[in-house]
Design an enzyme around this catalytic site. Structure first.
Site, PDB file in Angstrom:
ATOM      1  N   SER A   1       2.650   7.331   1.412  1.00 36.93           N
ATOM      2  CA  SER A   1       3.335   8.260   1.987  1.00 36.93           C
ATOM      3  C   SER A   1       4.419   8.511   0.935  1.00 36.93           C
ATOM      4  O   SER A   1       5.100   7.808   0.101  1.00 36.93           O
ATOM      5  CB  SER A   1       4.045   7.461   3.120  1.00 36.93           C
TER       6      SER A   1
ATOM      7  N   ASN B   1      -8.558   3.573   8.245  1.00 35.51           N
ATOM      8  CA  ASN B   1      -9.280   3.342   9.513  1.00 35.51           C
ATOM      9  C   ASN B   1      -9.080   1.735   9.852  1.00 35.51           C
ATOM     10  O   ASN B   1      -9.131   1.528  11.065  1.00 35.51           O
ATOM     11  CB  ASN B   1     -10.707   3.831   9.220  1.00 35.51           C
ATOM     12  N   GLU B   2      -9.381   0.970   8.866  1.00 35.13           N
ATOM     13  CA  GLU B   2      -9.233  -0.453   9.126  1.00 35.13           C
ATOM     14  C   GLU B   2      -7.881  -0.831   9.515  1.00 35.13           C
ATOM     15  O   GLU B   2      -7.505  -1.843  10.390  1.00 35.13           O
ATOM     16  CB  GLU B   2      -9.782  -1.181   8.175  1.00 35.13           C
ATOM     17  N   GLY B   3      -6.771  -0.319   8.707  1.00 36.69           N
ATOM     18  CA  GLY B   3      -5.531  -0.677   8.761  1.00 36.69           C
ATOM     19  C   GLY B   3      -4.943  -0.337  10.570  1.00 36.69           C
ATOM     20  O   GLY B   3      -4.140  -0.949  11.016  1.00 36.69           O
ATOM     21  N   ARG B   4      -5.496   0.696  10.883  1.00 35.43           N
ATOM     22  CA  ARG B   4      -5.209   1.264  12.634  1.00 35.43           C
ATOM     23  C   ARG B   4      -5.588   0.345  13.504  1.00 35.43           C
ATOM     24  O   ARG B   4      -4.812   0.090  14.331  1.00 35.43           O
ATOM     25  CB  ARG B   4      -5.817   2.538  12.541  1.00 35.43           C
TER      26      ARG B   4
ATOM     27  N   SER C   1       5.709  -0.222   3.220  1.00 35.94           N
ATOM     28  CA  SER C   1       5.967  -1.554   3.978  1.00 35.94           C
ATOM     29  C   SER C   1       5.491  -2.653   2.956  1.00 35.94           C
ATOM     30  O   SER C   1       4.733  -2.455   1.944  1.00 35.94           O
ATOM     31  CB  SER C   1       4.761  -1.761   5.054  1.00 35.94           C
TER      32      SER C   1
ATOM     33  N   GLU D   1       0.606   4.508  10.002  1.00 39.81           N
ATOM     34  CA  GLU D   1      -0.446   4.448   9.845  1.00 39.81           C
ATOM     35  C   GLU D   1      -1.328   5.676  10.772  1.00 39.81           C
ATOM     36  O   GLU D   1      -2.364   5.489  11.194  1.00 39.81           O
ATOM     37  CB  GLU D   1      -1.394   3.111  10.166  1.00 39.81           C
TER      38      GLU D   1
ATOM     39  N   TYR E   1      -6.833  17.596  -3.070  1.00 40.76           N
ATOM     40  CA  TYR E   1      -6.757  16.241  -2.783  1.00 40.76           C
ATOM     41  C   TYR E   1      -8.104  15.393  -3.350  1.00 40.76           C
ATOM     42  O   TYR E   1      -7.958  14.107  -3.504  1.00 40.76           O
ATOM     43  CB  TYR E   1      -7.139  15.984  -1.204  1.00 40.76           C
TER      44      TYR E   1
ATOM     45  N   PHE F   1       0.808  -1.242  -0.107  1.00 42.21           N
ATOM     46  CA  PHE F   1      -0.020  -0.109  -0.013  1.00 42.21           C
ATOM     47  C   PHE F   1       0.955   1.183  -0.094  1.00 42.21           C
ATOM     48  O   PHE F   1       1.677   1.414   0.958  1.00 42.21           O
ATOM     49  CB  PHE F   1      -0.824  -0.130   1.379  1.00 42.21           C
TER      50      PHE F   1
END
Length: 441
Positions: free
Chosen positions: A177, A291-294, A209, A414, A229, A174
């Protein structure tokens, strides 16, 4: 049959409430043969969801937990120190992760995945993290960021093309950054220029990562800089695409065998069929995925804290000083009791966020709280564990110092701690009606 498939195949057919979703559902056969019900509205949530203990695991969840734990002990544990010292993931271990169904946890069975819930994915991440947070990082990023992005935003063609790869032998990465866009995630300089039947990507990515092992990348670039954005778009990029390269692998403090690299994109052509979601929806994809990754990172940090306690607690009751076990000194008991309080609180926050996500509720605040608290708890517990072990805790052979090094990333990736606090604060303002939109609405 993979570890995940075999485990869930052995579970009983049940009729009643599943703690993993909190809903009353009729099940037939294993989870792998049962289609997942997607909730599409808040009214649907209200009609279908009933509360249940967030830490009361269903039979399927317990079987998965035990199986992944055994796999981690037998297949991962013997490789941990060597991988950490070399700073690279053992390729044979990655093959085992795929073979045991751990790289397609939420992917529907028809695409070659295990068809599990988000809660079950985090259970697997926590169990792996107890043994090696580095391997858990690879599994987590692949499942909660890459696979999740495709689950929610890919079209049927893309799902049929890429999910079999991602479940069988292709690691995903993913790529958001950049050097100038860390916490300010949408200040992207990577550009995408539209042509007749493709886009041309130019720019670079930092701190990515899984990038050393990955064969497929979800890359974010701005296709309309004038829109800010709202021009950000997500692209599916193959590793062997001309112009795509990895010029640098970072040498890190912690999670050393989890690769973190710089990516370079020079005239990379991406067919329009590999645009993920509508053009300009990249910021939505990133926000939802993160949000899910966190929550996945919360699972990693919670598992890490448990792993440290699993090492130190027996030691405290084997080593004696002044004629008694270290663990029997009241001062030490107060400290490891506090560690358990922090750990159980982190785990409750983690699985509360998981259950809410599976039930279709908003998780922005809960994800931020879970990630923030679990990172704090993990560092405190790992640090105290070293203190309690004394000189043994300071040497690599004992195994605790790696857990401490690995905690630091939980405060950073994240979304840093301060970014989590900012998210929590903004959500509080919304709840109390003091956000800018409410004031000017």
């Amino acid at each position: 049959m993979s570890l995940v498939r075999l485990t869930l195949h052995l579970s009983r057919t049940t009729f009643g409430r599943h703690f993993d979703t909190g809903r009353f559902t009729k099940t037939s056969g294993s989870l792998l043969n049962r289609p997942c019900r997607f909730i599409t509205s808040q009214a649907d949530v209200a009609d279908s969801w009933q509360p249940g203990p967030c830490l009361a695991f269903s039979e399927d969840e317990r079987l998965l937990k035990d199986s992944v734990s055994k796999f981690a002990q037998s297949s991962i544990a013997p490789k941990v120190r060597t991988m950490d010292e070399k700073g690279e993931m053992d390729p044979t271990l990655i093959e085992e992760l795929f073979a045991n169904g751990l790289m397609g946890l939420q992917v529907p069975v028809e695409y070659g995945g295990s068809g599990l819930s988000f809660t079950q994915t985090c259970i697997a991440v926590e169990e792996i993290s107890k043994v090696d947070p580095s391997v858990a990082a690879l599994v987590d990023v692949h499942n909660t960021l890459v696979n999740t992005s495709l689950l929610k935003w890919a079209n049927n063609y893309q799902k049929e093309k890429y999910f079999p790869m991602l479940c069988k032998d292709t690691v995903g990465s993913f790529c958001l950054s950049e050097a100038s866009s860390g916490s300010d995630a949408f200040a992207l300089k990577c550009r995408a220029v539209e042509k007749a039947d493709h886009f041309v990507l130019d720019g670079s990515k930092m701190w990515i990562s899984n990038s050393q092992e990955a064969g497929l990348f979800v890359v974010f670039a701005n296709a309309a800089p004038e829109k800010g954005y709202k021009g950000i778009t997500a692209f599916i990029v193959h590793r062997d695409t001309p112009g795509f390269s990895i010029p640098k692998i970072e040498d890190k403090l912690g999670i050393r065998s989890s690769s973190t690299c710089e990516l370079l994109l020079e005239g990379v052509k991406v067919p329009k069929e590999d645009v993920l979601g509508p053009v300009g929806s990249g910021y939505k994809i990133a926000i939802e995925s993160l949000n899910e990754g966190r929550i996945g990172i919360s699972a990693q940090m919670t598992g890490l804290a448990q792993g440290a306690l699993n090492i130190i607690f027996p030691y405290l009751h084997e080593r004696k000083q002044f004629g008694q076990r270290i663990g029997d000194f009241q001062g030490v008991q107060f400290q490891y009791a506090e560690a358990m309080v922090k750990l159980e609180a982190a785990r409750a926050l983690l699985y509360n966020a998981c259950r809410r996500n599976d039930a279709g509720f908003d998780i922005k605040k809960e994800a931020a709280i879970a990630k923030y608290f679990s990172a704090q708890a993990a560092e405190w517990i790992a640090s105290k564990s070293i203190d309690w072990a004394g000189g043994m805790g300071f040497v690599k052979e004992f195994g605790l110092e790696k857990y401490y090094r690995d905690t630091k990333i939980g405060h950073i990736y994240e979304g840093t701690d301060n970014m989590q606090l900012q998210t929590i604060a903004k959500e509080m303002q919304k709840e109390y009606g003091f956000d800018l939109k409410s004031r000017h609405g």
